[in-house]
Write a protein that holds these residues in place. Sequence first.
Motif, PDB file in Angstrom:
ATOM      1  N   GLY B 156       0.802  -0.975  -0.048  1.00 56.59           N
ATOM      2  CA  GLY B 156       0.121  -0.021  -0.074  1.00 56.59           C
ATOM      3  C   GLY B 156       0.819   1.362  -0.063  1.00 56.59           C
ATOM      4  N   GLN B 157       2.043   1.141   0.514  1.00 60.77           N
ATOM      5  CA  GLN B 157       2.920   2.429   0.596  1.00 60.77           C
ATOM      6  C   GLN B 157       3.604   2.783  -0.764  1.00 60.77           C
ATOM      7  N   ILE B 158       3.681   1.838  -1.496  1.00 63.17           N
ATOM      8  CA  ILE B 158       4.313   2.126  -2.842  1.00 63.17           C
ATOM      9  C   ILE B 158       3.689   1.985  -4.009  1.00 63.17           C
ATOM     10  N   ALA B 159       2.146   1.589  -3.979  1.00 65.31           N
ATOM     11  CA  ALA B 159       1.483   1.368  -5.026  1.00 65.31           C
ATOM     12  C   ALA B 159       0.848   2.493  -5.407  1.00 65.31           C
ATOM     13  N   ASP B 160       0.665   2.577  -6.805  1.00 68.10           N
ATOM     14  CA  ASP B 160      -0.086   3.755  -7.667  1.00 68.10           C
ATOM     15  C   ASP B 160      -1.335   3.385  -8.154  1.00 68.10           C
ATOM     16  N   VAL B 161      -1.910   2.130  -7.818  1.00 72.04           N
ATOM     17  CA  VAL B 161      -3.223   1.820  -8.075  1.00 72.04           C
ATOM     18  C   VAL B 161      -3.779   0.777  -7.087  1.00 72.04           C
ATOM     19  N   ALA B 162      -4.852   0.892  -6.523  1.00 72.44           N
ATOM     20  CA  ALA B 162      -5.199  -0.141  -5.576  1.00 72.44           C
ATOM     21  C   ALA B 162      -6.662  -0.801  -6.209  1.00 72.44           C
ATOM     22  N   LEU B 163      -6.767  -2.201  -5.839  1.00 71.13           N
ATOM     23  CA  LEU B 163      -7.967  -2.838  -6.191  1.00 71.13           C
ATOM     24  C   LEU B 163      -8.667  -2.883  -4.736  1.00 71.13           C
ATOM     25  N   VAL B 164      -9.745  -2.142  -4.620  1.00 69.24           N
ATOM     26  CA  VAL B 164     -10.155  -2.315  -3.352  1.00 69.24           C
ATOM     27  C   VAL B 164     -11.494  -3.118  -3.458  1.00 69.24           C
ATOM     28  N   VAL B 165     -11.781  -3.652  -2.054  1.00 69.96           N
ATOM     29  CA  VAL B 165     -13.118  -4.442  -1.940  1.00 69.96           C
ATOM     30  C   VAL B 165     -14.045  -3.470  -1.101  1.00 69.96           C
ATOM     31  N   ALA B 166     -15.264  -3.090  -1.468  1.00 65.19           N
ATOM     32  CA  ALA B 166     -15.877  -2.341  -1.009  1.00 65.19           C
ATOM     33  C   ALA B 166     -17.575  -2.534  -0.983  1.00 65.19           C
ATOM     34  N   ARG B 167     -18.130  -2.214  -0.155  1.00 66.09           N
ATOM     35  CA  ARG B 167     -19.607  -2.426  -0.115  1.00 66.09           C
ATOM     36  C   ARG B 167     -20.335  -1.383  -1.231  1.00 66.09           C
ATOM     37  N   ASP B 168     -20.957  -2.122  -2.211  1.00 67.60           N
ATOM     38  CA  ASP B 168     -21.383  -1.518  -3.213  1.00 67.60           C
ATOM     39  C   ASP B 168     -22.862  -0.655  -3.252  1.00 67.60           C
ATOM     40  N   GLU B 172     -27.602  -4.486  -3.498  1.00 65.76           N
ATOM     41  CA  GLU B 172     -28.383  -4.952  -1.995  1.00 65.76           C
ATOM     42  C   GLU B 172     -27.478  -5.248  -0.951  1.00 65.76           C
ATOM     43  N   ASN B 173     -26.377  -4.452  -0.526  1.00 68.17           N
ATOM     44  CA  ASN B 173     -25.586  -4.718   0.515  1.00 68.17           C
ATOM     45  C   ASN B 173     -24.490  -5.735   0.044  1.00 68.17           C
ATOM     46  N   LYS B 174     -24.085  -5.649  -1.048  1.00 70.66           N
ATOM     47  CA  LYS B 174     -23.178  -6.752  -1.504  1.00 70.66           C
ATOM     48  C   LYS B 174     -21.949  -5.904  -1.910  1.00 70.66           C
ATOM     49  N   CYS B 175     -20.852  -6.679  -1.856  1.00 70.63           N
ATOM     50  CA  CYS B 175     -19.530  -6.010  -2.338  1.00 70.63           C
ATOM     51  C   CYS B 175     -19.111  -6.174  -3.810  1.00 70.63           C
ATOM     52  N   SER B 176     -18.319  -5.096  -4.161  1.00 72.97           N
ATOM     53  CA  SER B 176     -17.870  -5.216  -5.549  1.00 72.97           C
ATOM     54  C   SER B 176     -16.287  -4.936  -5.661  1.00 72.97           C
ATOM     55  N   LEU B 177     -15.649  -4.997  -6.551  1.00 75.85           N
ATOM     56  CA  LEU B 177     -14.196  -4.713  -6.346  1.00 75.85           C
ATOM     57  C   LEU B 177     -13.945  -3.404  -7.377  1.00 75.85           C
ATOM     58  N   PHE B 178     -13.218  -2.626  -6.905  1.00 75.02           N
ATOM     59  CA  PHE B 178     -12.898  -1.426  -7.488  1.00 75.02           C
ATOM     60  C   PHE B 178     -11.418  -0.862  -7.714  1.00 75.02           C
ATOM     61  N   ILE B 179     -11.185  -0.081  -8.894  1.00 70.67           N
ATOM     62  CA  ILE B 179      -9.959   0.201  -9.210  1.00 70.67           C
ATOM     63  C   ILE B 179      -9.888   1.579  -8.535  1.00 70.67           C
ATOM     64  N   ALA B 210     -12.655   8.877  -2.594  1.00 69.03           N
ATOM     65  CA  ALA B 210     -11.634   8.446  -3.817  1.00 69.03           C
ATOM     66  C   ALA B 210     -12.399   8.128  -4.824  1.00 69.03           C
ATOM     67  N   PRO B 211     -12.247   8.602  -6.197  1.00 70.34           N
ATOM     68  CA  PRO B 211     -13.118   8.307  -7.450  1.00 70.34           C
ATOM     69  C   PRO B 211     -12.388   6.896  -7.756  1.00 70.34           C
ATOM     70  N   ALA B 212     -13.632   6.152  -8.004  1.00 69.37           N
ATOM     71  CA  ALA B 212     -13.355   4.486  -7.970  1.00 69.37           C
ATOM     72  C   ALA B 212     -14.001   3.810  -9.508  1.00 69.37           C
ATOM     73  N   ASP B 213     -13.410   3.094 -10.061  1.00 70.58           N
ATOM     74  CA  ASP B 213     -13.831   2.433 -11.498  1.00 70.58           C
ATOM     75  C   ASP B 213     -14.211   0.905 -10.906  1.00 70.58           C
ATOM     76  N   ARG B 214     -15.426   0.635 -11.075  1.00 72.81           N
ATOM     77  CA  ARG B 214     -15.894  -0.831 -10.624  1.00 72.81           C
ATOM     78  C   ARG B 214     -15.363  -1.654 -11.772  1.00 72.81           C
ATOM     79  N   LEU B 215     -14.913  -3.027 -11.106  1.00 69.93           N
ATOM     80  CA  LEU B 215     -14.346  -4.089 -12.045  1.00 69.93           C
ATOM     81  C   LEU B 215     -15.446  -5.030 -11.886  1.00 69.93           C
TER      82      LEU B 215
END
Lengths: 423, 377
Positions: B156-168, B172-179, B210-215
């Motif tokens: 996390g300290q050195i990355a320039d992009v993150a793949l984030v797991v977040a509640r979408d 209905e209360n499910k999670c998605s992956l976001f760039i 933070a702006p995110a792009d769903r994967l």
Amino acid sequence: MDFDDTREEAEFRARARAWITKNAPHELHTELVNAPFGHLDLRSVDAVQAARQWQSRKARDGWACLSWPEEYGGQGAPQMHTIIWSQEEAVYSRLGAPFLVSQGSLGPTIMTWGTEAQKQKLLPPIVTGVDIWCQLFSEPAAGSDLAGIRTRSIREQDGSWTLKGQKIWSSGAREADWGVILTRSDPDAVKHHGMTMFFIDMRAPGVVVRPIRQITEQSHLNEVYLDNVRVPDEHRIGPVGAGWKVALTMLTNERITVGSHMPTGFEELFSLVNQITQSGVPAVYDRSLRSRLAGFASRANGLKYTYYRALTELSRGGEPGPEMSIMKLVAASTMQEIATLALDLQGLRGAVVQEGMDDNDDRFQMMLLRSAGARIEGGTDQVMRTIIAERVLGLPQDMRADKGIPFSAIPTSPNQKAPAAAE
Amino acid sequence: MNFDFDSNQKSLQSEMRRFLEQRSPVSEVRTVLDGKRPFQESLWSELGEMGYTGVAIDECYGGTGLGYLELCLISEELGRTLAAVPYSSTVYIFAEALKEAGTEEQKQKWLPKIAKAQTVACFALEEGAGSTPLQKIKTRYADGAISGVKKPVVDGQIADVALVVARDDETENKCSLFIVDLTDETRFERTQYKSLDPTRSLASLNFKMAPADRLGVPGSAEILLSCILDRAAVFAAFEQIGGAEKALWMARDYSLERFAFGRPIGSFQAIQHMMADMYAATVLARSNAYYGVWALATQSDDLGLAAANARVSATQSYQLCARDAIHIHGGMGFTWEFDCHLHYRRSNFLAVQYGSLSQWEDRLVRQLCASDGVEID
Ligand SMILES: Cc1cc2nc3c(=O)[nH]c(=O)nc-3n(C[C@H](O)[C@H](O)[C@H](O)COP(=O)(O)OP(=O)(O)OC[C@H]3O[C@@H](n4cnc5c(N)ncnc54)[C@H](O)[C@@H]3O)c2cc1C
């Protein structure tokens, strides 16, 4: 990397399966499934006879000793056929127990060291299951230290030999027709020289076999006494004085056979944890138990795939790699741990060694008893680790008090001093 | 059946080994260990130039299009040399997630960069101690942006992009992956943690709209993660095996040089037998990992089982080899100067990355039950 059958292999598998479906002794299926590991005891029939029948049926139709050369009764088939066959033979392969020595280790040793006449005489009856063999290596004073054997072979004027001494722990010696025997032909040579290998007719005059009652209550092991047994020189395997080398060929093959055939008991354990309940739910619901199960599963799988790797090497015409040296070491102690866990899960029922008391059988109890021997036979855990250390990792040999001195001068008890030559 | 790598794959592996021996000796790794650099940046670029970060990426996205077998052999060598590069976050996870669920546009944007090692990704799943089940994820995605705290995040300290797991919010209360692009530092905060294995950095990422792009499709995190983590488990298993074997042979070499009581310590049976057990563990792990990569490369139905099996075995083997390697080195093994602790650190780090040993053990047994048609909770 490819796990799937090639077309040719798939075709072979289909043929094998069809033949087995048609010819296997299906009436023995349940009994074989429930038979404990190790010496085969069947309740409904004589196990050795059933084994011979299955073997001769296989030989008749060309399914026996698949990888052996055709001129000696085999099929000259690729190694991969052997594994496909044993996968398809499945539980009926347990009927192969009486042939472990003859097919697993003696046969390959004869192919390496035997004369042409010996190959022609000895190998075909092994394929058909007519001849059963036992291994006469260990002695009361020579187990792990096998090169310490004292059974004498003395050359007679007419070139024949006289054998005197005692062997012990000889599996299946009462059923065997032939015994392969390691002897000391020259006690004044240094320990690892001066040995010679023979085979003897187990019914020859002077051969006396006495059963040993084991902790399993079975008596598969025996003492074998040799009281001036006359052996023709044609029964010598390999050169005079090369017995140790022949023994090593045999032991290497034995370890591969035993290691690759030794079950861990994981499948049985896994079905137990799905059946047996604890606090009203199947035991497998217990998370702490799952951790142990996973450890056993990955060991059992690891053994299986290690065997596949060795076969891949063999099928290319190579030697099985050093990986194989771990097989028996891992399998035997895993089996013992698994049996211990199974008894634990059964609670006090675990202490009952009886069939038919409830839905459980006594296989884990038998496994518990038998696995103790699995860690000893064919090289103890310690001997196996030492082999890995020396041959695979290239570590120096342990200090030895018996190096470089005549065998007859090696001390054998605490009140004997090592001779000056050793110091 | 052929249960081995082929000769092209093996020569790729030895090429990789030679390359790493030259370019990444332990002295290089130690510059990261000592905090002089966040990671081996130049090695990372070179890995990209040589095509090693793109072995499992198709040629149309700038990769070399080889495959998973090759990727595993590269992982093994990276594990052996303890290379301090963000390979696993970027290649095991981010690239695989894109390949699995990315739109054409997302793939075009990121895969060529990964294939050239021009980007460093991190995988932001956890939200504190203990495993984070998806039902407990608090980080949220709403109105095109992510908010919440992810910790710890490897690389996390050195990355320039993150793949984030977040509640979408769109489900209905499910999670998605976001760039999430990490080049705009105004939308998130990173705080470095001291890592058990300083050659693998850890940080927390605090996202503030933070702006995110769903994967992938909304709510698909569960299904995607189980697929991607199975793959990562196989890759990590090879990395662990590389490390385990290195630790074993380091101990073996030392035991021949170190004398005590007038003889090499490698002649003492207690030491020999310890190493025999280490060896046995590495053989089992290797055979299991072969099965894992076969299942992966052939998209076998057995992948779930094979991956868990490989992972459990490899974790146990590396932990055993690393801890006993220290023991065989005696007091020297306990020093900063000797390399034993690098493996001890790495083995225990890898044991908890991508799901810890006990989680994989659990998954292995569930998979076994599932293949028998039994579901357990
Ligand atoms: C079920 C079973 C079947 C068998 N079948 C056969 C057979 O068919 N034919 C045959 O010839 N033999 C057979 N054996 C014998 C077997 O090969 C020996 O029992 C085995 O090699 C051990 O020898 P031992 O019993 O003399 O024990 P010992 O050699 O006296 O060993 C006793 C203990 O000392 C340890 N030990 C000995 N030497 C060392 C060392 N150098 N370093 C560290 N520890 C050491 C051993 O590991 C063991 O724990 C069988 C044994 C069993 C249990």
